[in-house]
Design an enzyme around this catalytic site. Structure first.
Site, PDB file in Angstrom:
ATOM      1  N   PHE A 113      30.753   9.617  13.471  1.00  8.34           N
ATOM      2  CA  PHE A 113      31.720  10.524  12.857  1.00  8.34           C
ATOM      3  C   PHE A 113      32.690  11.011  13.942  1.00  8.34           C
ATOM      4  O   PHE A 113      32.260  11.402  15.026  1.00  8.34           O
ATOM      5  CB  PHE A 113      30.958  11.692  12.239  1.00  8.34           C
ATOM      6  CG  PHE A 113      31.776  12.565  11.342  1.00  8.34           C
ATOM      7  CD1 PHE A 113      32.095  12.151  10.053  1.00  8.34           C
ATOM      8  CD2 PHE A 113      32.213  13.808  11.769  1.00  8.34           C
ATOM      9  CE1 PHE A 113      32.839  12.962   9.218  1.00  8.34           C
ATOM     10  CE2 PHE A 113      32.970  14.621  10.935  1.00  8.34           C
ATOM     11  CZ  PHE A 113      33.274  14.199   9.651  1.00  8.34           C
ATOM     12  N   ASP A 184      22.179  12.399  15.661  1.00  8.14           N
ATOM     13  CA  ASP A 184      22.808  13.215  14.620  1.00  8.14           C
ATOM     14  C   ASP A 184      22.209  12.787  13.281  1.00  8.14           C
ATOM     15  O   ASP A 184      22.282  11.613  12.898  1.00  8.14           O
ATOM     16  CB  ASP A 184      24.332  13.003  14.647  1.00  8.14           C
ATOM     17  CG  ASP A 184      25.049  14.005  13.748  1.00  8.14           C
ATOM     18  OD1 ASP A 184      24.472  14.372  12.703  1.00  8.14           O
ATOM     19  OD2 ASP A 184      26.180  14.402  14.080  1.00  8.14           O
ATOM     20  N   TYR A 209      24.569  21.356   4.519  1.00  4.83           N
ATOM     21  CA  TYR A 209      25.368  21.398   3.276  1.00  4.83           C
ATOM     22  C   TYR A 209      25.454  20.046   2.589  1.00  4.83           C
ATOM     23  O   TYR A 209      25.973  19.954   1.491  1.00  4.83           O
ATOM     24  CB  TYR A 209      26.784  21.944   3.548  1.00  4.83           C
ATOM     25  CG  TYR A 209      27.535  21.247   4.667  1.00  4.83           C
ATOM     26  CD1 TYR A 209      28.177  20.035   4.443  1.00  4.83           C
ATOM     27  CD2 TYR A 209      27.577  21.797   5.943  1.00  4.83           C
ATOM     28  CE1 TYR A 209      28.845  19.388   5.474  1.00  4.83           C
ATOM     29  CE2 TYR A 209      28.241  21.155   6.978  1.00  4.83           C
ATOM     30  CZ  TYR A 209      28.867  19.952   6.740  1.00  4.83           C
ATOM     31  OH  TYR A 209      29.526  19.306   7.756  1.00  4.83           O
ATOM     32  N   LYS A 210      24.964  18.980   3.249  1.00  6.50           N
ATOM     33  CA  LYS A 210      24.991  17.646   2.627  1.00  6.50           C
ATOM     34  C   LYS A 210      23.727  17.495   1.769  1.00  6.50           C
ATOM     35  O   LYS A 210      23.593  18.183   0.760  1.00  6.50           O
ATOM     36  CB  LYS A 210      25.146  16.575   3.708  1.00  6.50           C
ATOM     37  CG  LYS A 210      26.541  16.625   4.352  1.00  6.50           C
ATOM     38  CD  LYS A 210      26.716  15.692   5.527  1.00  6.50           C
ATOM     39  CE  LYS A 210      28.150  15.777   6.073  1.00  6.50           C
ATOM     40  NZ  LYS A 210      28.283  15.294   7.441  1.00  6.50           N
ATOM     41  N   ARG A 356      32.793   5.583  -1.440  1.00  8.19           N
ATOM     42  CA  ARG A 356      31.449   5.945  -0.975  1.00  8.19           C
ATOM     43  C   ARG A 356      30.690   6.677  -2.081  1.00  8.19           C
ATOM     44  O   ARG A 356      31.216   7.608  -2.688  1.00  8.19           O
ATOM     45  CB  ARG A 356      31.613   6.831   0.257  1.00  8.19           C
ATOM     46  CG  ARG A 356      30.327   7.193   0.935  1.00  8.19           C
ATOM     47  CD  ARG A 356      30.596   7.912   2.244  1.00  8.19           C
ATOM     48  NE  ARG A 356      31.049   9.283   2.010  1.00  8.19           N
ATOM     49  CZ  ARG A 356      30.955  10.263   2.901  1.00  8.19           C
ATOM     50  NH1 ARG A 356      30.442  10.028   4.102  1.00  8.19           N
ATOM     51  NH2 ARG A 356      31.376  11.475   2.636  1.00  8.19           N
TER      52      ARG A 356
HETATM   53  C1  LIG Z   1      29.489  15.812   8.221  1.00  6.16           C
HETATM   54  C2  LIG Z   1      29.402  15.475   9.653  1.00  6.16           C
HETATM   55  C3  LIG Z   1      29.904  16.335  10.644  1.00  6.16           C
HETATM   56  C4  LIG Z   1      30.639  17.600  10.268  1.00  6.16           C
HETATM   57  O1  LIG Z   1      30.553  18.575  11.264  1.00  6.16           O
HETATM   58  P1  LIG Z   1      30.854  20.110  10.902  1.00  6.16           P
HETATM   59  O2  LIG Z   1      30.961  20.764  12.204  1.00  6.16           O
HETATM   60  O3  LIG Z   1      29.702  20.585  10.071  1.00  6.16           O
HETATM   61  O4  LIG Z   1      32.116  20.160  10.102  1.00  6.16           O
HETATM   62  C5  LIG Z   1      29.721  15.992  11.975  1.00  6.16           C
HETATM   63  N1  LIG Z   1      29.094  14.853  12.313  1.00  6.16           N
HETATM   64  C6  LIG Z   1      28.612  13.986  11.385  1.00  6.16           C
HETATM   65  C7  LIG Z   1      27.912  12.745  11.809  1.00  6.16           C
HETATM   66  C8  LIG Z   1      28.776  14.273  10.032  1.00  6.16           C
HETATM   67  O5  LIG Z   1      28.346  13.417   9.112  1.00  6.16           O
END
Ligand SMILES: *Cc1c(COP(=O)(O)O)cnc(C)c1O
Length: 397
Positions: A113, A184, A209-210, A356
């Site tokens: 990400f 992660d 939150y996911k 997705r």
């Molecule tokens: C959703 C996601 C994020 C989002 O980070 P936030 O700081 O919560 O906005 C970061 N890394 C990955 C791999 C994600 O899937």
């Protein structure tokens, strides 16, 4: 065993909607509103500042952290909540870099990400010690693990294709090369059985939150292996990570154990929402969840491939190499997803061309998947997406 019909009944799902985006923002558990209302009126309203002690607010980050810990195979007392995932990536990577002071390479993949990559780049710049972020193709990660490597930083399940890295194997390879790992779990926690302890992982981070359904803005979590925590120097040395925050000492001394990874005041109201969401997770067997998730994703792939020849599977075909999402590539993917959403089948779009769909057995069943396939094949075969209204790109995709 987990009764997924029973868990489904615990969610509020908008009437008529098939929600295949729980991998991005989980839906609302029915118990959340009352739990948050209690935190607002009975706790904040009546207890005011005494809520920190009398409503257990100050202990929430580790109490709730342990309930997440069960889902990811962490030892009790080694997960803490707070801040956002981007912040936790920074914190974990900074601590990991410190454990391997004589090396300069951080390895990640180009399916990670972007925020994780941005945070790594920002950290490297502020350290100014000549670290290098090496970004390779996901399938080439193992080949780049060598004696230069300080930290292997990966997202276990790729956000845009659902590819699943082998955590046990890559962690073992990194350790054999003398490196440490940061995993992660954004698309793993609540999506599949994770075994941090069994994999001998060093650091892990993730969001709530996911798949965990704690609501927009819910805090992230961080895990540090017990063998490292005493040597972990918090880069974000906030007062609540101090050994004695209420001594108001001007010298920073890290707290004992995982508490040192706290930074500042925890988001109490959002943690109340997480508390309600975890009441559902407390009943879930992760092996059963994974089995159900694989069945749903397989059903979806078979159904879409049989009816939508214009869509190309962009996720691994082997379910053992996939998380709990399925992605299809399509040139007009943005418009196609908007057209699906207009028909009440909600997934999301990731640039440049990925449609997705997330599969969450807690509230999605085989009947939902069949209905979703029927809608998507109608949108695709009747070209319902080919309408200017669906090509207007919004701020959040
Ligand atoms: C959703 C996601 C994020 C989002 O980070 P936030 O700081 O919560 O906005 C970061 N890394 C990955 C791999 C994600 O899937």
């Amino acid at each position: 065993m987990t009764d997924f019909a029973a868990t489904k009944a615990l969610f509020h799902l908008p009437e008529g909607m098939i929600y295949l985006d729980g991998n991005s923002l989980g839906p609302l558990p029915k118990a959340t509103a009352a739990r948050v209302e209690r935190a607002v009126t009975a706790e904040w309203g009546e207890k005011v500042i005494t809520g920190w002690n009398r409503a257990g607010w100050m202990a929430q980050p580790t109490v709730l952290g342990d309930r997440i810990g069960r889902l990811i195979g962490a030892e009790p007392g080694h997960v803490v909540l707070g801040d956002t995932l981007s912040i936790k990536v920074f914190q974990a990577l900074a601590a990991a870099i410190d454990l391997v002071p004589d090396r300069r390479v951080i390895l990640t993949d180009n399916g990670n990400f972007p925020s994780d990559i941005y945070m790594a780049e920002g950290l490297i710049k502020s350290l100014g010690r000549g670290h290098e972020l090496r970004i390779v193709n996901p399938e080439d990660v193992a080949d780049h693990i060598n004696d230069d490597l300080a930290v292997l930083m990966l997202t276990q399940v790729g956000y845009s294709d659902g590819r699943l890295h082998d955590m046990a194997d890559l962690t073992a390879k990194a350790h054999a090369a003398g490196a440490v790992t940061v995993w992660d779990l954004a698309h793993s926690a609540g999506a599949l059985a994770v075994d941090l302890q069994g994999c001998n992982a060093d650091f892990a981070v993730g969001c709530t939150y996911k798949y965990l359904n704690a609501g927009p803005g819910a805090p992230a979590f961080i895990y540090v292996a017990p063998r490292h925590i005493a040597n972990c120097q918090p880069a974000l040395s906030g007062w609540l990570g101090h050994a004695a925050p209420f001594a108001f000492d001007l010298d920073y001394r890290p707290g004992t154990g995982i508490e040192r990874m706290r930074v500042g005041t925890p988001p109490v109201l959002q943690m109340a929402a997480l508390d309600a969401a975890l009441d559902i997770w407390d009943q879930v067997d992760m092996t059963a969840l994974r089995r159900a998730s694989v069945a749903l994703t397989e059903q979806f792939i078979v159904g879409i491939e049989a009816t939508c020849p214009m869509l190309t599977l962009a996720s691994p075909r082997d379910p053992a190499k996939r998380g709990s999402q399925v992605c299809f590539a399509f040139e007009n993917g943005y418009a196609a997803m908007q057209a699906c959403i207009a028909q009440n089948v909600v997934g999301d779009f990731r640039a440049p061309d990925i449609m997705r769909f997330g599969f969450t057995p807690l509230f999605i069943d085989a009947g939902d998947v069949d209905r979703a396939i029927a809608v998507i094949s109608k949108v695709m075969n009747e070209r319902l997406w080919d309408d200017p209204a669906f090509k207007q790109v919004s701020r959040v995709t």
